[in-house]
Write a protein that holds these residues in place. Structure first.
Motif: not given
Length: 142
Positions: A112-130
């Motif tokens: 039920n929690a999955l079926s009521s998710l709200n989606y929002t466009k956010v900034a993309v986070k890429y893996p940590k880079e050295e």
């Protein structure tokens, strides 16, 4: 939320596409869950914390005993094994087991929690880079 650009491996000449990708906003520790539970009932945080830590131990023990763990309407946990087969029962040994894993099946509450998710466009986070010897998380615009 926008994920990384994906190139179709079967049609490399096709233009790349953007796909949604889940992005965690953080994590919740057992301590934090105990504090949240305390705020919704009359049980003290230390008692909730003790029960949650004990629950970890009881779940691990049940899994080791080959039991299916049913956490109410939250989820079910069960061991699954896979490996090579033998031609006869006598030839079969446990050394043929190649992999064990825990199957997680969400219950009604999580479904039920999955079926009521709200989606929002956010900034993309890429893996940590050295960067100059330090780890840092890099964000690229949406």
């Amino acid at each position: 939320m926008i994920g990384k650009i994906i190139i179709n491996p079967t049609e490399k000449s096709a233009p790349p596409r953007y796909y949604a990708q889940a992005q965690a906003r953080g994590d919740v520790s057992i301590r934090e869950m105990a504090e949240r539970i305390q705020a919704t009932c009359t049980v003290h945080k230390s008692d909730v914390y003790a029960v949650l830590v004990a629950l970890e131990d009881v779940i691990a023990e049940a899994i080791q005993n080959g039991e299916i763990v049913r956490l109410g309407e939250l989820c079910t946990l069960q061991v699954s094994i896979s490996g090579k087969g033998a031609m006869t029962e006598e030839e079969y040994t446990t050394s043929l087991i190649e992999r064990t894993k825990i199957n997680f099946r969400p219950g009604k509450i999580l479904s039920n929690a999955l079926s009521s998710l709200n989606y929002t466009k956010v900034a993309v986070k890429y893996p940590k880079e050295e960067t100059e010897g330090e780890d840092e998380e890099v964000e690229k615009g949406a």
